[in-house]
Scaffold this motif. Sequence first.
Motif, short mmCIF file in Angstrom:
data_model
loop_
_atom_site.label_atom_id
_atom_site.label_comp_id
_atom_site.label_asym_id
_atom_site.label_seq_id
_atom_site.Cartn_x
_atom_site.Cartn_y
_atom_site.Cartn_z
N PRO A 190 0.83 -1.21 0.00
CA PRO A 190 0.00 0.00 0.00
C PRO A 190 0.86 1.26 0.00
CG PRO A 190 -0.87 -1.59 1.56
CD PRO A 190 0.44 -2.14 1.09
N GLY A 191 0.49 2.20 -0.86
CA GLY A 191 1.25 3.44 -0.95
C GLY A 191 2.29 3.45 -2.04
N ASP A 192 2.61 2.29 -2.61
CA ASP A 192 3.51 2.27 -3.78
C ASP A 192 2.83 3.00 -4.93
OD1 ASP A 192 5.27 0.76 -2.31
OD2 ASP A 192 5.00 -1.09 -3.44
N LEU A 193 3.61 3.71 -5.72
CA LEU A 193 3.07 4.54 -6.79
C LEU A 193 3.74 4.22 -8.11
CD1 LEU A 193 2.30 8.33 -6.66
CD2 LEU A 193 3.84 7.47 -8.43
N PHE A 194 2.93 4.09 -9.15
CA PHE A 194 3.43 3.93 -10.52
C PHE A 194 3.02 5.14 -11.35
CE2 PHE A 194 3.16 -0.47 -9.11
CZ PHE A 194 4.31 -1.04 -9.63
N SER A 195 4.01 5.92 -11.82
CA SER A 195 3.74 6.95 -12.82
C SER A 195 3.79 6.25 -14.18
CB SER A 195 4.79 8.06 -12.76
OG SER A 195 4.71 8.75 -11.54
N THR A 196 2.68 6.23 -14.88
CA THR A 196 2.53 5.31 -16.01
C THR A 196 3.02 5.84 -17.35
OG1 THR A 196 0.25 6.06 -16.33
CG2 THR A 196 0.60 4.14 -14.90
N GLY A 197 3.70 6.98 -17.36
CA GLY A 197 4.26 7.49 -18.61
C GLY A 197 3.53 8.72 -19.10
N THR A 198 4.22 9.49 -19.92
CA THR A 198 3.68 10.76 -20.37
C THR A 198 3.40 10.77 -21.87
OG1 THR A 198 4.07 13.16 -20.40
CG2 THR A 198 5.98 11.75 -20.78
N PRO A 199 2.38 11.50 -22.29
CA PRO A 199 2.15 11.66 -23.73
C PRO A 199 3.17 12.56 -24.39
CG PRO A 199 0.60 12.99 -22.50
CD PRO A 199 1.32 12.15 -21.49
N GLY A 200 3.89 13.34 -23.57
CA GLY A 200 4.91 14.22 -24.13
C GLY A 200 5.43 15.18 -23.09
N ALA A 201 6.68 15.60 -23.26
CA ALA A 201 7.35 16.47 -22.31
C ALA A 201 7.48 17.88 -22.88
CB ALA A 201 8.74 15.92 -21.98
N ALA A 202 7.65 18.85 -21.98
CA ALA A 202 7.84 20.24 -22.39
C ALA A 202 8.99 20.83 -21.58
CB ALA A 202 6.58 21.04 -22.16
N ARG A 203 9.88 21.53 -22.26
CA ARG A 203 10.98 22.18 -21.55
C ARG A 203 10.42 23.29 -20.66
NH1 ARG A 203 16.59 24.61 -24.20
NH2 ARG A 203 17.49 25.37 -22.22
N ILE A 204 10.97 23.41 -19.45
CA ILE A 204 10.49 24.41 -18.51
C ILE A 204 11.63 25.30 -18.04
CG2 ILE A 204 8.47 23.13 -17.73
CD1 ILE A 204 10.09 22.13 -15.35
N GLU A 205 11.26 26.54 -17.69
CA GLU A 205 12.21 27.54 -17.23
C GLU A 205 11.65 28.22 -15.99
OE1 GLU A 205 15.08 27.96 -18.51
OE2 GLU A 205 14.98 27.15 -20.57
N PRO A 206 12.50 28.86 -15.18
CA PRO A 206 11.99 29.62 -14.03
C PRO A 206 10.92 30.62 -14.46
CG PRO A 206 14.36 29.44 -13.90
CD PRO A 206 13.98 28.89 -15.24
N GLY A 207 9.85 30.69 -13.69
CA GLY A 207 8.73 31.57 -14.01
C GLY A 207 7.59 30.87 -14.73
N ASP A 208 7.82 29.67 -15.25
CA ASP A 208 6.76 28.92 -15.91
C ASP A 208 5.78 28.35 -14.89
OD1 ASP A 208 7.81 29.36 -18.43
OD2 ASP A 208 8.83 27.43 -18.56
N GLU A 209 4.60 27.99 -15.35
CA GLU A 209 3.62 27.26 -14.56
C GLU A 209 3.26 25.98 -15.32
OE1 GLU A 209 0.01 28.77 -12.06
OE2 GLU A 209 -0.74 28.30 -14.08
N VAL A 210 3.39 24.86 -14.66
CA VAL A 210 3.16 23.55 -15.27
C VAL A 210 1.88 22.95 -14.71
CG1 VAL A 210 4.10 21.25 -15.71
CG2 VAL A 210 5.65 23.20 -15.49
N ARG A 211 1.11 22.32 -15.57
CA ARG A 211 -0.12 21.66 -15.13
C ARG A 211 -0.22 20.28 -15.75
NH1 ARG A 211 -3.63 25.39 -16.30
NH2 ARG A 211 -3.78 26.17 -14.16
N ALA A 212 -0.56 19.29 -14.92
CA ALA A 212 -0.91 17.96 -15.40
C ALA A 212 -2.41 17.78 -15.24
CB ALA A 212 -0.17 16.88 -14.60
N VAL A 213 -3.06 17.41 -16.33
CA VAL A 213 -4.52 17.23 -16.32
C VAL A 213 -4.81 15.79 -16.74
CG1 VAL A 213 -6.73 18.00 -17.24
CG2 VAL A 213 -4.85 19.65 -16.97
#
Length: 273
Positions: free
Chosen positions: A237-260
């Motif tokens: 219980p409590g183990d977590l699987f991140s199942t993969g992403t449809p795509g990545a985006a480069r990020i810089e300071p000041g950006d806001e990232v959202r996962a939906v």
Amino acid sequence: MKYLARTATGDPLLGGDEGYVPLGAVEPGIERVCDALPLAAAGDLGDVADATADPVPAADLSFGPPLGSFGKLWGIGLNYAEHAGDLDERRPEEPASFMKPSSVLTGPGGPIRLPPASQSERVTAEAELAVVMGRACRNVDESDVDDVVAGFLPVIDMTAEDVLQRNPRFLTRAKSYDTFLVPGAALAVPEGPLDLDALSVRTEVNGEVAAENEVRNMLFPPAEIVSFHSDVMTLKPGDLFSTGTPGAARIEPGDEVRAVVESIGTVTAPVTR
């Protein structure tokens, strides 16, 4: 959908359409969200409507991470064929899994802190659907995975892409900087069978969609991921699987990232250095 969560001060909550109530007002004697995970996996978690307290709207609450501590943190790379193509990688024949240390975790809302530029100048963010285990298990058939999973989270995963590209053996380091995993505030617990295939996963940066795909297009769907890894080791219980992403985006300071993650939830975090 029901939701397991915690306040910013660590008080356990159970949520629904009506709002959130103290978990103990529905499940007397359960003092931690982690102790409710087996009930969630078994479909025996109580309802907010039966609580001995009045529900409070989510907007009136300040949330912390849904668990005081997670267990093993698994990531799955290249799990969408289109993303593998973007990275000029061959489609894996088995789940391309890796593990991350618990120190990568930061609370809902972040922030995501980039490493010093002297260590990495190109970090990417990736929205993912995460699966959280609810029962200890080993050698689980795919058809039985629903009986051992507590619920699902949206997560933001990060990669120091330039570190990884120097040498694929640097994967663990590239994925393991502090704050390189942002979980959503509420663990979504389905009240019945959930058609994950139909759900979309979307990476957004500064309000713009960077990548989007449907779970049906995963090379290895969540049930297969859990079953495959249960043949390798005991899951708890409590183990977590991140199942993969449809795509990545480069990020810089000041950006806001959202996962939906459709029907599951959203998590947002600012980027700093």
